[in-house]
Every structure is written in structure tokens, then in C-alpha cells.
Enzyme design. Structure first.
Site, short mmCIF file in Angstrom:
data_model
loop_
_atom_site.label_atom_id
_atom_site.label_comp_id
_atom_site.label_asym_id
_atom_site.label_seq_id
_atom_site.Cartn_x
_atom_site.Cartn_y
_atom_site.Cartn_z
N TRP A 90 7.60 -6.29 -5.23
CA TRP A 90 6.94 -6.27 -3.92
C TRP A 90 6.67 -4.83 -3.45
CZ3 TRP A 90 8.95 -10.74 -0.50
CH2 TRP A 90 8.22 -10.84 0.69
N ILE A 91 7.65 -3.94 -3.71
CA ILE A 91 7.58 -2.57 -3.18
C ILE A 91 6.44 -1.78 -3.82
CG2 ILE A 91 9.13 -1.38 -4.82
CD1 ILE A 91 9.28 -0.94 -1.01
N ARG A 92 5.90 -2.29 -4.93
CA ARG A 92 4.80 -1.59 -5.59
C ARG A 92 3.53 -1.58 -4.74
NH1 ARG A 92 5.32 -0.58 -10.92
NH2 ARG A 92 3.64 0.85 -10.44
N GLU A 100 14.33 -0.99 4.64
CA GLU A 100 15.22 -1.89 3.90
C GLU A 100 16.67 -1.68 4.31
OE1 GLU A 100 14.93 -1.46 -0.35
OE2 GLU A 100 16.13 -3.26 -0.74
N ARG A 200 -0.16 -11.62 -5.92
CA ARG A 200 1.15 -12.27 -6.01
C ARG A 200 1.11 -13.78 -5.85
NH1 ARG A 200 3.76 -8.48 -8.85
NH2 ARG A 200 3.45 -6.43 -7.92
C1 LIG Z 1 1.22 -9.75 -12.69
C2 LIG Z 1 1.60 -8.32 -12.49
C3 LIG Z 1 2.28 -7.64 -13.47
C4 LIG Z 1 2.65 -6.30 -13.29
N1 LIG Z 1 3.34 -5.66 -14.29
C5 LIG Z 1 3.72 -4.36 -14.10
C6 LIG Z 1 4.48 -3.68 -15.11
O1 LIG Z 1 4.79 -4.23 -16.16
N2 LIG Z 1 4.86 -2.41 -14.87
C7 LIG Z 1 4.53 -1.75 -13.73
O2 LIG Z 1 4.89 -0.59 -13.56
N3 LIG Z 1 3.81 -2.37 -12.76
C8 LIG Z 1 3.40 -3.65 -12.91
N4 LIG Z 1 2.71 -4.29 -11.92
C9 LIG Z 1 2.41 -3.57 -10.66
C10 LIG Z 1 0.93 -3.15 -10.59
O3 LIG Z 1 0.61 -2.20 -11.61
C11 LIG Z 1 0.62 -2.54 -9.21
O4 LIG Z 1 1.40 -1.36 -9.03
C12 LIG Z 1 0.95 -3.49 -8.07
O5 LIG Z 1 0.42 -4.77 -8.33
C13 LIG Z 1 0.35 -2.95 -6.77
O6 LIG Z 1 -1.03 -3.03 -6.85
P1 LIG Z 1 -1.97 -1.97 -6.13
O7 LIG Z 1 -1.70 -0.59 -6.61
O8 LIG Z 1 -3.38 -2.45 -6.33
O9 LIG Z 1 -1.57 -2.20 -4.61
P2 LIG Z 1 -1.25 -1.17 -3.44
O10 LIG Z 1 -0.23 -0.17 -3.84
O11 LIG Z 1 -0.98 -2.01 -2.23
O12 LIG Z 1 -2.58 -0.43 -3.23
C14 LIG Z 1 -3.70 -1.06 -2.60
C15 LIG Z 1 -4.91 -0.22 -2.86
O13 LIG Z 1 -4.71 1.12 -2.37
C16 LIG Z 1 -4.85 2.08 -3.44
N5 LIG Z 1 -3.79 3.08 -3.26
C17 LIG Z 1 -2.55 2.87 -2.78
N6 LIG Z 1 -1.86 4.01 -2.77
C18 LIG Z 1 -2.67 4.95 -3.27
C19 LIG Z 1 -2.55 6.33 -3.54
N7 LIG Z 1 -1.43 6.99 -3.27
N8 LIG Z 1 -3.61 6.96 -4.07
C20 LIG Z 1 -4.74 6.32 -4.36
N9 LIG Z 1 -4.93 5.02 -4.13
C21 LIG Z 1 -3.92 4.33 -3.60
C22 LIG Z 1 -4.66 1.28 -4.72
O14 LIG Z 1 -5.34 1.84 -5.81
C23 LIG Z 1 -5.23 -0.08 -4.36
O15 LIG Z 1 -6.61 -0.13 -4.51
C24 LIG Z 1 2.32 -5.63 -12.08
C25 LIG Z 1 1.63 -6.33 -11.09
C26 LIG Z 1 1.28 -7.65 -11.27
C27 LIG Z 1 0.55 -8.38 -10.17
#
Ligand SMILES: Cc1cc2nc3c(=O)[nH]c(=O)nc-3n(C[C@H](O)[C@H](O)[C@H](O)COP(=O)(O)OP(=O)(O)OC[C@H]3O[C@@H](n4cnc5c(N)ncnc54)[C@H](O)[C@@H]3O)c2cc1C
Length: 280
Positions: A90-92, A100, A200
Site C-alpha cells: 500500500w505504501i508504494r 502510521e 489494487r
Molecule cells: C500487481 C503489482 C505488483 C507489483 N510488484 C512489485 C514488485 O515486485 N516490486 C516492487 O518494488 N514493486 C512492485 N509493485 C509496486 C509498483 O511498482 C508501484 O510502485 C506501485 O503500484 C505504485 O504505483 P505508482 O508509482 O503508479 O503510484 P503512486 O506512487 O501513487 O504514483 C502515482 C503517480 O504519480 C507519479 N509519481 C509519484 N511520485 C513521483 C515522483 N517522486 N516522481 C515522479 N513521479 C511520481 C507516478 O509515476 C504515478 O504516475 C507492484 C504493484 C502492483 C500493482
């Protein structure tokens, strides 16, 4: 229009909705709703709210053209309780603001996630990150449950011993497992929340986080039903095709084989299945 009150959101405010065996999601607060999206989209040319039908059409237009900033004007704050392995996924989502519970400050409670027996599955052969559909024999799932429960109990006992010996909480906690429950306040704008839900609620996401996604989707729909409906239509139930896949579609429309091979074929056929499910 000043503070926006959405009766459907007010009705669920501050109520805990369960997720998994000990978790929950609670909508703590919200700012804005469909009306705020419409106002902020229209502010550029100075027109106020029109009819509900026109508002719905505008929200659909914004969603389908990825004109996303008006959705960022709506903010939701949740109180969530989830196992640490769910929190790590979730924190990703980096655009949320998070507070937290601190295991350095508080004594962690004796609460661990134990999967329901039917959730205990073999490793999937096709999806390296997931579980297979085939059921595990009851003797094996019982064995797994015993292992999980025994480990949780022993680790919590040793944690409690260290706390009783006045060892620093920040050290005593370091052997606690990923199944331990944690809690946080999570605040996010509607645009990024829908991005979270898109990822998610998808079947590629782990079942446990999808359970939280479902509760949050219900709450999002309460706060901004027109935006949520547009999100379902244009994002959640939509599919993006690559150039090669579009050629495959054109081939199908011409009555030919689609022509995709290997992993490309599997992915394409899964997308077509999603199309048929979302239209049924
Ligand atoms: C099914 C699934 C499997 C996954 N498996 C893995 C794995 O094995 N290992 C792993 O490490 N991760 C994994 N992830 C995590 C994935 O890589 C993403 O980090 C996570 O889904 C968050 O997505 P996001 O970056 O689009 O979202 P958010 O962080 O919410 O970002 C939303 C938007 O803002 C942009 N953004 C946010 N912050 C910044 C910034 N600082 N600079 C530029 N743009 C930014 C993003 O590019 C995105 O477009 C997985 C995710 C899913 C859904």
C-alpha cells in the site's frame, strides 16, 4: 459553493468497515465531492453548476480525456488497519500522506493475520507473484495454519518477554512477522485514489489488499458517485491495447486469426476476456 456535504458519505463517516480477520477501513473525513470536481473544472470559464445531467456529462468527459486535475480537488482521509505485508504494498502509492502507529513508541498488540483455509493455495505456475486456483488438500492447509499460528504465538511471547524486561520497544519488535497488524491514517486525493484502486482491485494484486480496495471503492463511490461511475467505465473496466494488439483486433474483425503468439497471445486473450466480463 463552500463546504460540500454529501449525505451518502456522511452516513458512513467514522464507521469501521471490516477487512480480513482483524482489519478495517474507516472514512475519517472528506473534502469535496462530485460538485467540487464540476466547480473546479468550470472555474476557468466562470460558469457555476448546471443540471445534474450536464454535471455527469462533464465528469465523464474529464475522466475519458484524462483531464485529471479537477479530481485532485477532492480529498479523502481513511483510518486503516492492515497486516504489515499489505501495508508494504500500500505504501508504494507515494502521493498519499501517511501517519502510521509507531512500534518504537507503542507496544504492538497481539493481532496477526491468519488466512481463511480456502485462501491457502499452491504457488501459481503462470503468475510468479500469485497463488494458483487449485485447492490444497485439507491436511496440507491445516498444516500451514498450524505453522502460521505457532510462529505468531512464539514470536509474540518472546516480544512480550523483552517488553517485560524493559528492553527498548524499537528493538523488542524487530522479530515480529509481516502478519502483524499495523494502523495508519491515509489521506489522498481522488485522482490518485482512483489510480490506487485501478492497481489494487486488479486480479494481479494480492487478494488481501484487494479486500481493502473493495471497501475503499465503496467509500469512494459514497463520496463522489458520478466520478466513481466514470472511473469504472473509463478506467477500471477499460482495457488498453498495444499497436500489435490493435492489429490483432483488426484481424479478428476481418474474420482471421488474431496472429499474436506466446505471452503476447495470453495477455491479449486475457484482455478480451476482461472486455466480455465487463460488458456482461
Ligand atoms: C500487481 C503489482 C505488483 C507489483 N510488484 C512489485 C514488485 O515486485 N516490486 C516492487 O518494488 N514493486 C512492485 N509493485 C509496486 C509498483 O511498482 C508501484 O510502485 C506501485 O503500484 C505504485 O504505483 P505508482 O508509482 O503508479 O503510484 P503512486 O506512487 O501513487 O504514483 C502515482 C503517480 O504519480 C507519479 N509519481 C509519484 N511520485 C513521483 C515522483 N517522486 N516522481 C515522479 N513521479 C511520481 C507516478 O509515476 C504515478 O504516475 C507492484 C504493484 C502492483 C500493482
Amino acid at each position: 459553493m463552500a463546504h460540500i456535504v454529501v449525505p451518502e458519505a456522511e452516513a458512513i463517516l467514522d464507521k469501521e468497515f471490516p477487512a480480513l480477520d482483524h482489519g478495517f477501513v474507516r472514512l475519517v473525513d472528506y473534502m469535496g465531492g462530485d460538485d467540487r470536481i464540476v466547480q473546479s473544472a468550470r472555474v476557468s470559464y466562470g460558469q457555476g453548476t448546471k443540471t445534474v445531467r450536464e454535471d455527469r456529462g462533464l465528469i465523464e468527459y474529464l475522466m475519458s480525456h484524462q483531464h485529471s486535475s479537477p479530481f485532485e480537488q477532492v480529498i479523502l482521509t481513511f483510518h486503516c488497519k492492515m497486516p504489515i505485508f499489505v501495508a508494504r504494498q500500500w505504501i508504494r502509492h507515494r502521493t498519499a500522506r501517511v501517519n502510521e502507529i509507531s512500534g518504537r513508541y507503542s507496544v504492538m498488540e497481539d493481532e496477526f493475520y491468519v488466512p481463511a483455509e480456502e485462501q491457502i493455495r499452491y504457488q501459481s505456475q503462470s503468475n510468479r507473484q500469485g497463488r494458483a486456483n487449485d485447492e490444497v488438500p485439507p491436511e496440507l492447509s491445516q498444516k500451514v495454519l498450524k505453522i502460521l499460528l505457532k510462529g505468531q504465538r512464539e514470536l509474540y511471547e518472546t516480544y512480550s518477554d523483552m517488553i517485560e524486561d524493559n528492553i527498548a520497544r524499537e528493538l523488542a519488535r524487530i522479530n515480529l512477522p509481516l502478519s502483524l497488524y499495523t494502523q495508519w491514517y491515509w489521506q489522498i486525493d481522488l485522482h490518485n485514489l482512483m489510480h490506487f484502486l485501478d492497481l489494487r482491485l486488479d486480479h494481479h494484486a494480492q487478494w488481501e489488499i484487494r479486500e481493502y480496495g473493495k471497501v475503499i471503492a465503496m467509500m469512494t463511490n459514497a463520496v463522489a458517485p458520478m466520478a466513481y461511475a466514470a472511473f469504472e467505465k473509463h478506467v477500471l473496466n477499460a482495457v488498453r491495447f498495444s499497436g500489435a494488439e490493435l492489429q490483432g483486433l483488426a484481424n479478428l474483425l476481418d474474420g482471421k486469426e488474431h496472429g499474436l503468439k506466446g505471452i503476447g497471445k495470453t495477455e491479449f486473450e486475457l484482455k478480451l476476456q476482461k472486455v466480455s466480463h465487463s460488458s456482461s
